[in-house]
Design an enzyme around this catalytic site. Sequence first.
Site, mmCIF file in Angstrom:
data_model
loop_
_atom_site.group_PDB
_atom_site.id
_atom_site.type_symbol
_atom_site.label_atom_id
_atom_site.label_comp_id
_atom_site.label_asym_id
_atom_site.label_seq_id
_atom_site.Cartn_x
_atom_site.Cartn_y
_atom_site.Cartn_z
ATOM 1 N N SER A 161 23.610 19.402 -13.817
ATOM 2 C CA SER A 161 22.978 20.641 -13.384
ATOM 3 C C SER A 161 22.523 21.449 -14.612
ATOM 4 C CB SER A 161 23.942 21.416 -12.484
ATOM 5 O OG SER A 161 23.289 22.459 -11.813
ATOM 6 N N ASP A 200 18.216 16.371 -3.833
ATOM 7 C CA ASP A 200 18.985 17.424 -4.504
ATOM 8 C C ASP A 200 18.438 18.799 -4.138
ATOM 9 O OD1 ASP A 200 20.202 19.170 -6.451
ATOM 10 O OD2 ASP A 200 20.588 17.396 -7.683
ATOM 11 N N HIS A 217 23.888 17.420 -4.637
ATOM 12 C CA HIS A 217 23.559 17.859 -5.984
ATOM 13 C C HIS A 217 24.111 16.864 -6.999
ATOM 14 C CE1 HIS A 217 22.476 20.359 -9.235
ATOM 15 N NE2 HIS A 217 23.613 20.992 -9.405
#
Length: 513
Positions: free
Chosen positions: A226, A452, A482
């Site tokens: 991320s 995602d 994610h």
Amino acid sequence: MANPSRLRAAALTTSWALLAVLLAGCGGGGHGDLRTQKLDWEDCPTPSQAEGGGSPPSPLPGGGTWQCATMQAPLDWSRPKGDTIGIALIRAKASGDPSRRIGSLVFNFGGPGGSGVTTLPAFGEDYAALRTRYDLVSFDPRGVGRSKPVTCESDAQLDAYFQQDATPDDSTERTQLIDRTKQFNAACDKHSETVLPHVRTTDAARDMDLMRQVLGDDKLHYFGISYGTELGGVYAHLFPKNVGRAVFDGVVDPTQDPEQSALGQARGFQLALDNFARDCTSKTTDCPIGDTPQDVKNRIATLLDDLEKKPIPGILPRQLTQTAATNGIAQSLYSKDFWEYLTEGLQQAYDGDGRILMLLSDSMNGRSENGEYSNITAANVAINCADEKPRYTTADVEQRLPEFRAASPLFGDYLAWGMVSCTGWAVPGAADHPDVSAPGAAPILVVGNTGDPATPYEGARKMVDALGKGVAVELTYKGQGHGAYDSKNKCVQGAVNSYLLDGKVPKTGTVCS
């Protein structure tokens, strides 16, 4: 999602990025004797409230233990001989043959604002294969957890902050949102004035290069997830020759400004909601929250409209508001594993019980069951606002609302109004987006997930292009949630493990499903 800045990619300040490049070109002198410091590894303490509380990490399978230490780094990297800041570290030593040990593998799990010291042990078993040849290492970035945490408001004030109406419908509500944002931001400055100017992504990247040296590694071997992919990209830009084997998973688009990032996330969360609704109604048993995908989404929209008029009981004495429910829905879309909880939470909410959706919302906001908050929201706002140049006004948001609503009828308003999160912030940001160009860096494996919600798939290709020709190798995972590695998809994990453990770079364009 009650603080929408948590759902946005950060940007960087050009001036600090330039300064870091200049310092990087001055040899090793900037680190002084900090490069030779010896870390005092000990049993890990009980996590602090800022880290989320809880118990010390459990022993690893096979008898391995987690160890913690504190590394000293310059508070202000433009004054490397000045005051220092303690960076909290955690490690699990390599489990395999010492003669085959590669070095340390440093993790950043994103946020920004997440505690690596608490997150790595929570997922430690998932990285058992990597531990055969690496010490697994993570850290609380500056301003996070035990690394001089940014603090803003009290737990009671945060309860009220997360209950506010984050999608104002008229001038009175807009004024209330802006006033409340300014109040929160002023509290951050009051309680954390010393650290706020020094929590930029460039600062964390320089900390990682110092960490590399203190850990005794010639190259930084890195696993970023991320926001951790943005941090990794910035590191590669500043220190391209120091990049070892690196994986970026759940990739931030480094070319977007905050508005573009928020709009992309609106599309991403809408896609995830569409996939959730389709999955529920395609099962052989009846979907308990709707007959068709559109029916599922219509009922959710009606629930949120009703909650704006009249909240329902949540975790008493708090009520489930429209904002908290939206937040809980967003949290459940981060992983397909949470979809069953979303289904159950919606069923409950339709019957007037908001507890599950509020638990999901609390998880997003870093609130424990005893009512104490970690500092993830405070740190997230501080890092984003120090990095991001734009300061959006209510007029800016109102002008862009139609585009956000077209991108996501459910999340559009919320993410659009999240753009005002840096209103009145004490530290200026100076760039629209980070510079991650890294000519000459070793291959970086960039893993994008087509489903995602938080870092939409298109960002992986943008990261590949921005890193520069011949640097990035792209791998696509056709999945949900994610990130990709923690989905436990064998194809993804096999490719990542082969690269990190054996240096086998997969063919660019590889697709896993």
